[in-house]
Design a protein around this motif. Structure first.
Motif, PDB file in Angstrom:
ATOM      1  N   UNK A 166     -32.300  60.100   3.819  1.00 20.60           N
ATOM      2  CA  UNK A 166     -33.611  60.353   4.398  1.00 20.60           C
ATOM      3  C   UNK A 166     -34.419  61.071   3.325  1.00 20.60           C
ATOM      4  N   UNK A 167     -35.311  60.364   2.681  1.00 16.89           N
ATOM      5  CA  UNK A 167     -36.041  60.952   1.552  1.00 16.89           C
ATOM      6  C   UNK A 167     -37.053  62.004   2.000  1.00 16.89           C
ATOM      7  N   UNK A 168     -37.502  61.913   3.229  1.00  9.51           N
ATOM      8  CA  UNK A 168     -38.420  62.950   3.730  1.00  9.51           C
ATOM      9  C   UNK A 168     -37.655  64.264   3.894  1.00  9.51           C
ATOM     10  N   UNK A 169     -36.469  64.179   4.433  1.00  6.43           N
ATOM     11  CA  UNK A 169     -35.647  65.379   4.633  1.00  6.43           C
ATOM     12  C   UNK A 169     -34.883  65.775   3.369  1.00  6.43           C
ATOM     13  N   UNK A 170     -34.956  64.944   2.318  1.00  8.59           N
ATOM     14  CA  UNK A 170     -34.202  65.181   1.077  1.00  8.59           C
ATOM     15  C   UNK A 170     -32.718  65.337   1.392  1.00  8.59           C
ATOM     16  N   UNK A 171     -32.202  64.375   2.151  1.00  8.24           N
ATOM     17  CA  UNK A 171     -30.812  64.455   2.581  1.00  8.24           C
ATOM     18  C   UNK A 171     -30.114  63.114   2.383  1.00  8.24           C
ATOM     19  N   UNK A 172     -28.825  63.188   2.165  1.00  3.82           N
ATOM     20  CA  UNK A 172     -27.980  61.999   2.113  1.00  3.82           C
ATOM     21  C   UNK A 172     -26.792  62.247   3.023  1.00  3.82           C
ATOM     22  N   UNK A 179     -37.849  68.276  -5.475  1.00  2.00           N
ATOM     23  CA  UNK A 179     -38.905  67.442  -4.926  1.00  2.00           C
ATOM     24  C   UNK A 179     -38.740  65.982  -5.310  1.00  2.00           C
ATOM     25  N   UNK A 180     -38.105  65.731  -6.470  1.00  2.00           N
ATOM     26  CA  UNK A 180     -37.957  64.348  -6.928  1.00  2.00           C
ATOM     27  C   UNK A 180     -36.720  63.680  -6.350  1.00  2.00           C
ATOM     28  N   UNK A 181     -36.128  64.277  -5.319  1.00  4.24           N
ATOM     29  CA  UNK A 181     -34.934  63.711  -4.692  1.00  4.24           C
ATOM     30  C   UNK A 181     -35.128  62.243  -4.353  1.00  4.24           C
ATOM     31  N   UNK A 182     -36.319  61.892  -3.860  1.00  7.58           N
ATOM     32  CA  UNK A 182     -36.550  60.541  -3.372  1.00  7.58           C
ATOM     33  C   UNK A 182     -36.431  59.486  -4.477  1.00  7.58           C
ATOM     34  N   UNK A 183     -36.449  59.894  -5.731  1.00  9.94           N
ATOM     35  CA  UNK A 183     -36.347  58.937  -6.835  1.00  9.94           C
ATOM     36  C   UNK A 183     -34.935  58.862  -7.412  1.00  9.94           C
ATOM     37  N   UNK A 184     -34.019  59.640  -6.876  1.00  6.84           N
ATOM     38  CA  UNK A 184     -32.690  59.766  -7.472  1.00  6.84           C
ATOM     39  C   UNK A 184     -31.644  58.926  -6.750  1.00  6.84           C
ATOM     40  N   UNK A 185     -30.731  58.372  -7.538  1.00  4.07           N
ATOM     41  CA  UNK A 185     -29.549  57.726  -6.983  1.00  4.07           C
ATOM     42  C   UNK A 185     -28.573  58.828  -6.577  1.00  4.07           C
ATOM     43  N   UNK A 208     -11.686  69.324  10.746  1.00  6.89           N
ATOM     44  CA  UNK A 208     -10.366  68.777  11.038  1.00  6.89           C
ATOM     45  C   UNK A 208     -10.509  67.720  12.114  1.00  6.89           C
ATOM     46  N   UNK A 209      -9.957  66.549  11.865  1.00  4.15           N
ATOM     47  CA  UNK A 209     -10.066  65.452  12.819  1.00  4.15           C
ATOM     48  C   UNK A 209      -8.752  64.676  12.830  1.00  4.15           C
ATOM     49  N   UNK A 210      -8.442  64.068  13.953  1.00  6.79           N
ATOM     50  CA  UNK A 210      -7.239  63.249  14.039  1.00  6.79           C
ATOM     51  C   UNK A 210      -7.483  61.882  13.401  1.00  6.79           C
ATOM     52  N   UNK A 211      -6.414  61.271  12.958  1.00  6.23           N
ATOM     53  CA  UNK A 211      -6.517  59.924  12.406  1.00  6.23           C
ATOM     54  C   UNK A 211      -7.193  59.003  13.427  1.00  6.23           C
ATOM     55  N   UNK A 212      -8.089  58.169  12.917  1.00  9.57           N
ATOM     56  CA  UNK A 212      -8.850  57.283  13.782  1.00  9.57           C
ATOM     57  C   UNK A 212     -10.189  57.865  14.222  1.00  9.57           C
ATOM     58  N   UNK A 213     -10.376  59.148  13.972  1.00 13.83           N
ATOM     59  CA  UNK A 213     -11.608  59.811  14.378  1.00 13.83           C
ATOM     60  C   UNK A 213     -12.738  59.617  13.381  1.00 13.83           C
ATOM     61  N   UNK A 214     -13.851  60.294  13.655  1.00 11.76           N
ATOM     62  CA  UNK A 214     -15.061  60.154  12.841  1.00 11.76           C
ATOM     63  C   UNK A 214     -15.635  61.513  12.487  1.00 11.76           C
ATOM     64  N   UNK A 215     -16.327  61.539  11.362  1.00  8.39           N
ATOM     65  CA  UNK A 215     -17.098  62.702  10.942  1.00  8.39           C
ATOM     66  C   UNK A 215     -18.356  62.209  10.247  1.00  8.39           C
ATOM     67  N   UNK A 216     -19.403  63.021  10.289  1.00 14.24           N
ATOM     68  CA  UNK A 216     -20.626  62.711   9.548  1.00 14.24           C
ATOM     69  C   UNK A 216     -20.930  63.872   8.623  1.00 14.24           C
ATOM     70  N   UNK A 217     -20.918  63.603   7.345  1.00  7.66           N
ATOM     71  CA  UNK A 217     -21.226  64.611   6.348  1.00  7.66           C
ATOM     72  C   UNK A 217     -22.706  64.569   5.993  1.00  7.66           C
ATOM     73  N   UNK A 218     -23.253  65.745   5.707  1.00 10.18           N
ATOM     74  CA  UNK A 218     -24.652  65.848   5.309  1.00 10.18           C
ATOM     75  C   UNK A 218     -24.754  66.560   3.970  1.00 10.18           C
ATOM     76  N   UNK A 219     -25.761  66.176   3.212  1.00  7.35           N
ATOM     77  CA  UNK A 219     -26.018  66.816   1.926  1.00  7.35           C
ATOM     78  C   UNK A 219     -27.523  66.995   1.823  1.00  7.35           C
ATOM     79  N   UNK A 220     -27.952  68.235   1.666  1.00  4.32           N
ATOM     80  CA  UNK A 220     -29.373  68.530   1.529  1.00  4.32           C
ATOM     81  C   UNK A 220     -29.639  68.940   0.090  1.00  4.32           C
ATOM     82  N   UNK A 221     -30.684  68.350  -0.484  1.00  2.00           N
ATOM     83  CA  UNK A 221     -30.993  68.598  -1.893  1.00  2.00           C
ATOM     84  C   UNK A 221     -32.238  69.459  -2.022  1.00  2.00           C
ATOM     85  N   UNK A 222     -32.345  70.084  -3.198  1.00  2.00           N
ATOM     86  CA  UNK A 222     -33.410  71.066  -3.393  1.00  2.00           C
ATOM     87  C   UNK A 222     -34.642  70.527  -4.101  1.00  2.00           C
TER      88      UNK A 222
END
Length: 121
Positions: free
Chosen positions: A73-79, A27-33, A11-25
């Motif tokens: 971050x393809x090393x961390x398999x994260x977007x 090994x070929x993550x680095x080749x995927x859009x 929950x954040x007020x208007x004008x604020x910021x958030x950073x979302x993370x997504x971790x993938x399972x």
């Protein structure tokens, strides 16, 4: 298949910021859009940002251009999705997924549980 797990919503007020993370399972993550989607109650799920495997090409929906930034971050398999200048209309459940391509903007993998973003006015 690439299985994903999203986090970082809140929950954040208007004008604020958030950073979302997504971790993938996979090994070929680095080749995927990859892409971030969102779905507000009563609406269809929409793609808000996408990034190619090398992070040299991105896509943003008009509604978020200049406010959201997708990265990976393809090393961390994260977007990631950095969301600034948030507006109440950004309120939605946010999901990440593999895309067939940036041109198609279509998801190709299973959906995770998503992460809720709520922006108060």
């Amino acid at each position: 298949q690439v299985h994903v797990a999203e986090s970082g919503g809140g929950l954040v007020q208007a004008g604020g910021s958030l950073r979302l993370s997504c971790v993938a399972s996979q090994r070929t993550f680095s080749t995927r859009v990859m892409g971030w989607f969102r779905q507000a109650p009563g609406t269809e799920r929409e793609l808000v940002a996408g990034i190619n495997w090398s992070a040299t090409s991105t896509y943003y929906a008009d509604s978020v251009k200049g406010r959201f930034t997708i990265s990976r971050d393809n090393v961390e398999k994260a977007v990631y999705l950095q969301m600034n200048s948030l507006k109440p209309e950004d309120t939605a459940v946010y999901y990440c997924n593999v895309l067939y391509s940036l041109d198609s903007r279509s998801p190709s993998g299973p959906w995770g549980q998503g992460t809720q973003v709520t922006v108060s006015s």
